[in-house]
Write a protein that holds these residues in place. Sequence first.
Motif, PDB file in Angstrom:
ATOM      1  N   SER A  74       0.811  -1.220   0.000  1.00  0.00           N
ATOM      2  CA  SER A  74       0.000   0.000   0.000  1.00  0.00           C
ATOM      3  C   SER A  74       0.844   1.269   0.000  1.00  0.00           C
ATOM      4  O   SER A  74       0.334   2.350  -0.289  1.00  0.00           O
ATOM      5  CB  SER A  74      -0.974  -0.006   1.170  1.00  0.00           C
ATOM      6  N   SER A  75       2.120   1.176   0.327  1.00  0.00           N
ATOM      7  CA  SER A  75       3.007   2.344   0.233  1.00  0.00           C
ATOM      8  C   SER A  75       4.447   1.863   0.148  1.00  0.00           C
ATOM      9  O   SER A  75       4.739   0.688   0.439  1.00  0.00           O
ATOM     10  CB  SER A  75       2.851   3.244   1.466  1.00  0.00           C
ATOM     11  N   GLY A  76       5.335   2.771  -0.211  1.00  0.00           N
ATOM     12  CA  GLY A  76       6.755   2.437  -0.182  1.00  0.00           C
ATOM     13  C   GLY A  76       7.202   2.133   1.243  1.00  0.00           C
ATOM     14  O   GLY A  76       8.015   1.234   1.481  1.00  0.00           O
ATOM     15  N   PHE A  77       6.659   2.901   2.186  1.00  0.00           N
ATOM     16  CA  PHE A  77       7.003   2.681   3.592  1.00  0.00           C
ATOM     17  C   PHE A  77       6.663   1.240   3.998  1.00  0.00           C
ATOM     18  O   PHE A  77       7.448   0.553   4.659  1.00  0.00           O
ATOM     19  CB  PHE A  77       6.234   3.685   4.469  1.00  0.00           C
ATOM     20  N   ALA A  78       5.484   0.786   3.560  1.00  0.00           N
ATOM     21  CA  ALA A  78       5.054  -0.578   3.890  1.00  0.00           C
ATOM     22  C   ALA A  78       5.948  -1.634   3.223  1.00  0.00           C
ATOM     23  O   ALA A  78       6.111  -2.731   3.762  1.00  0.00           O
ATOM     24  CB  ALA A  78       3.598  -0.780   3.484  1.00  0.00           C
ATOM     25  N   THR A  96      20.730   0.599   0.499  1.00  0.00           N
ATOM     26  CA  THR A  96      20.997   1.979   0.105  1.00  0.00           C
ATOM     27  C   THR A  96      19.896   2.455  -0.843  1.00  0.00           C
ATOM     28  O   THR A  96      18.996   1.709  -1.187  1.00  0.00           O
ATOM     29  CB  THR A  96      22.408   2.130  -0.510  1.00  0.00           C
ATOM     30  N   GLU A  97      19.984   3.735  -1.221  1.00  0.00           N
ATOM     31  CA  GLU A  97      18.986   4.331  -2.120  1.00  0.00           C
ATOM     32  C   GLU A  97      19.662   4.706  -3.423  1.00  0.00           C
ATOM     33  O   GLU A  97      20.828   5.061  -3.427  1.00  0.00           O
ATOM     34  CB  GLU A  97      18.411   5.607  -1.474  1.00  0.00           C
ATOM     35  N   SER A  98      18.916   4.658  -4.506  1.00  0.00           N
ATOM     36  CA  SER A  98      19.547   5.058  -5.770  1.00  0.00           C
ATOM     37  C   SER A  98      19.762   6.564  -5.773  1.00  0.00           C
ATOM     38  O   SER A  98      20.838   7.043  -6.092  1.00  0.00           O
ATOM     39  CB  SER A  98      18.732   4.591  -6.966  1.00  0.00           C
ATOM     40  N   LEU A 114      18.038  -2.078  -2.863  1.00  0.00           N
ATOM     41  CA  LEU A 114      18.183  -0.733  -3.432  1.00  0.00           C
ATOM     42  C   LEU A 114      16.813  -0.078  -3.493  1.00  0.00           C
ATOM     43  O   LEU A 114      15.906  -0.582  -4.155  1.00  0.00           O
ATOM     44  CB  LEU A 114      18.789  -0.844  -4.840  1.00  0.00           C
ATOM     45  N   ASP A 115      16.684   1.059  -2.810  1.00  0.00           N
ATOM     46  CA  ASP A 115      15.418   1.793  -2.804  1.00  0.00           C
ATOM     47  C   ASP A 115      15.471   2.843  -3.919  1.00  0.00           C
ATOM     48  O   ASP A 115      16.188   3.829  -3.820  1.00  0.00           O
ATOM     49  CB  ASP A 115      15.238   2.448  -1.424  1.00  0.00           C
ATOM     50  N   GLU A 116      14.690   2.596  -4.958  1.00  0.00           N
ATOM     51  CA  GLU A 116      14.696   3.480  -6.139  1.00  0.00           C
ATOM     52  C   GLU A 116      13.549   4.496  -6.097  1.00  0.00           C
ATOM     53  O   GLU A 116      13.088   4.958  -7.146  1.00  0.00           O
ATOM     54  CB  GLU A 116      14.598   2.644  -7.430  1.00  0.00           C
ATOM     55  N   ALA A 117      13.093   4.849  -4.882  1.00  0.00           N
ATOM     56  CA  ALA A 117      11.936   5.759  -4.759  1.00  0.00           C
ATOM     57  C   ALA A 117      12.053   6.987  -5.659  1.00  0.00           C
ATOM     58  O   ALA A 117      11.084   7.389  -6.304  1.00  0.00           O
ATOM     59  CB  ALA A 117      11.757   6.185  -3.299  1.00  0.00           C
ATOM     60  N   HIS A 118      13.244   7.592  -5.705  1.00  0.00           N
ATOM     61  CA  HIS A 118      13.408   8.817  -6.500  1.00  0.00           C
ATOM     62  C   HIS A 118      14.113   8.561  -7.828  1.00  0.00           C
ATOM     63  O   HIS A 118      14.420   9.500  -8.558  1.00  0.00           O
ATOM     64  CB  HIS A 118      14.174   9.873  -5.696  1.00  0.00           C
ATOM     65  N   GLY A 119      14.402   7.303  -8.120  1.00  0.00           N
ATOM     66  CA  GLY A 119      15.090   6.981  -9.372  1.00  0.00           C
ATOM     67  C   GLY A 119      14.131   6.447 -10.417  1.00  0.00           C
ATOM     68  O   GLY A 119      14.233   6.756 -11.603  1.00  0.00           O
ATOM     69  N   GLY A 139      10.804   0.176  -4.828  1.00  0.00           N
ATOM     70  CA  GLY A 139      10.442   1.472  -5.394  1.00  0.00           C
ATOM     71  C   GLY A 139       9.062   1.871  -4.930  1.00  0.00           C
ATOM     72  O   GLY A 139       8.395   1.129  -4.207  1.00  0.00           O
ATOM     73  N   THR A 140       8.656   3.050  -5.335  1.00  0.00           N
ATOM     74  CA  THR A 140       7.345   3.535  -4.930  1.00  0.00           C
ATOM     75  C   THR A 140       6.532   3.920  -6.153  1.00  0.00           C
ATOM     76  O   THR A 140       7.084   4.253  -7.206  1.00  0.00           O
ATOM     77  CB  THR A 140       7.476   4.711  -3.927  1.00  0.00           C
ATOM     78  N   LEU A 141       5.214   3.841  -6.002  1.00  0.00           N
ATOM     79  CA  LEU A 141       4.293   4.290  -7.042  1.00  0.00           C
ATOM     80  C   LEU A 141       3.792   5.695  -6.710  1.00  0.00           C
ATOM     81  O   LEU A 141       2.884   6.208  -7.336  1.00  0.00           O
ATOM     82  CB  LEU A 141       3.105   3.315  -7.139  1.00  0.00           C
ATOM     83  N   SER A 142       4.424   6.313  -5.697  1.00  0.00           N
ATOM     84  CA  SER A 142       3.909   7.562  -5.126  1.00  0.00           C
ATOM     85  C   SER A 142       4.606   8.796  -5.672  1.00  0.00           C
ATOM     86  O   SER A 142       4.172   9.913  -5.404  1.00  0.00           O
ATOM     87  CB  SER A 142       4.090   7.553  -3.609  1.00  0.00           C
ATOM     88  N   LYS A 143       5.693   8.616  -6.386  1.00  0.00           N
ATOM     89  CA  LYS A 143       6.467   9.785  -6.822  1.00  0.00           C
ATOM     90  C   LYS A 143       6.327   9.951  -8.336  1.00  0.00           C
ATOM     91  O   LYS A 143       5.294  10.422  -8.794  1.00  0.00           O
ATOM     92  CB  LYS A 143       7.886   9.659  -6.299  1.00  0.00           C
ATOM     93  N   ALA A 144       7.306   9.554  -9.135  1.00  0.00           N
ATOM     94  CA  ALA A 144       7.157   9.735 -10.585  1.00  0.00           C
ATOM     95  C   ALA A 144       5.904   9.049 -11.130  1.00  0.00           C
ATOM     96  O   ALA A 144       5.314   9.512 -12.107  1.00  0.00           O
ATOM     97  CB  ALA A 144       8.395   9.228 -11.310  1.00  0.00           C
TER      98      ALA A 144
HETATM   99  C1  LIG Z   1       9.097   8.446  -0.252  1.00  0.00           C
HETATM  100  C2  LIG Z   1      10.085   7.408   0.079  1.00  0.00           C
HETATM  101  C3  LIG Z   1       9.688   6.171   0.578  1.00  0.00           C
HETATM  102  C4  LIG Z   1       8.264   5.877   0.956  1.00  0.00           C
HETATM  103  O1  LIG Z   1       7.444   5.759  -0.149  1.00  0.00           O
HETATM  104  P1  LIG Z   1       5.894   6.039  -0.002  1.00  0.00           P
HETATM  105  O2  LIG Z   1       5.304   5.367  -1.169  1.00  0.00           O
HETATM  106  O3  LIG Z   1       5.723   7.516  -0.021  1.00  0.00           O
HETATM  107  O4  LIG Z   1       5.464   5.433   1.301  1.00  0.00           O
HETATM  108  C5  LIG Z   1      10.654   5.208   0.767  1.00  0.00           C
HETATM  109  N1  LIG Z   1      11.952   5.455   0.511  1.00  0.00           N
HETATM  110  C6  LIG Z   1      12.361   6.656   0.073  1.00  0.00           C
HETATM  111  C7  LIG Z   1      13.806   6.872  -0.203  1.00  0.00           C
HETATM  112  C8  LIG Z   1      11.448   7.675  -0.152  1.00  0.00           C
HETATM  113  O5  LIG Z   1      11.857   8.858  -0.569  1.00  0.00           O
END
Ligand SMILES: *Cc1c(COP(=O)(O)O)cnc(C)c1O
Length: 402
Positions: free
Chosen positions: A104-108, A174-176, A203-208, A234-239
């Motif tokens: 349901s979220s990237g956090f989850a 780590t994060e991208s 690898l957390d690609e939230a912003h990549g 990754g997340t579906l919440s950003k790009a």
């Molecule tokens: C925003 C973010 C998350 C969480 O993603 P959500 O979908 O907003 O819960 C996780 N990791 C990083 C690096 C983020 O910037």
Amino acid sequence: MSWAIANELAELEAAGLRRRLRVLGSPQGTVVNLDGREVVNFSSNDYLGLAASAELRAAFAEGVRRYGAGSGASRLVCGGMAPHHELEEALAAFKGTQAALTFSSGFAVALGTIPALMGTQDVIILDKLCHASLVDAARMCGATIRVFPHNHLGKLEKLLMVSCSSARRVLVVTESIFSMDGDAAALAEIVELKERHGAWLMLDEAHGVGVLGPQGRGLAAALGLEQRVELQMGTLSKAFGLSGGYIAASRNVIDLLINKARSFIYTTAPPPALAHAAGVSLKLIQAPEGDRRRVKLNANLQSFRAQGLGTQHTSQSAILPIIIGNETLAMHLSARLLDEGFLIPAIRYPTVARGSARLRLTLSAAHEAFQIEALAMRLRCATAELADSEALPEAFEVSEGG
Ligand SMILES: *Cc1c(COP(=O)(O)O)cnc(C)c1O
């Protein structure tokens, strides 16, 4: 016993750390209505301008028409519908993995994945600047936590050497693209190191994702390292312009997560219409339309950098931090920019280290050249005022150790 909630709030206030919610009176976009005023928005993670796009509005509406509004139960009970599965197959193909799972979220994703794989016999090695979701997940699972200074390969190697001989599993996290600095992980080197020591990499690609690499497939794909990263988050919440998160990995890892990830199992499935819209967003991101938006985003970034403000030299992304230092001063600058019609949030402790408060400026493919020029002009004045600290009210001088 005294709970003293009001005192705690007062302490936050006095330290310049009290946060308050604002209400937007308009959809997302480069111009938003905030408290009845139109301001130019330089604060969103909607990097491709998809959140309020006609395409995703239509896809969401179509999803509701086809599948209804709610999902009724968790995925393992009866909440999983065709669009959830189609989205996961498409994500796995996009990331070049055998399988993927959505949350349901990237956090989850972080809270479910790390504790499902790691426990008390294991070691997790995190970059110091990793996102709160990754840190909390590592703390929750009982593994030994070790932290290396941001992108410090020498320290990472030492930690791998001491950890890999004794632990059951060792996971590097780590994060991208780092969310508050906009710089990239030293990914090629980190991949080499974790392989040399037999560790895995998350690898957390939230912003990549959506922004970097061929078809927006992220930093790992940009560097040709997709096949060497075991856990691609990754997340579906950003790009993507929606909400939700995913993890892409081997079939076995995904099957284990379906059995063990508590933030996946014990929660209701996201609305099927959301999964349907995310599938449409993923198609757009991979299509020539996605390329067009990435080209525009990069042109915007280049034109901002060409203004020579010199504040974001390490950023390799759409995140351009302007480090101020003092928390109160950063808040003051942000408030003043808002008065002048620019929404740029100040980011403070505990989101970033004490004394490294900053304005976190983000650009999107939807910004127009004139908006960026107006912002650059305004920022040039603001930084000149900063340099001439006598122009600042005394209360905002960088001396209170905040
Ligand atoms: C925003 C973010 C998350 C969480 O993603 P959500 O979908 O907003 O819960 C996780 N990791 C990083 C690096 C983020 O910037």
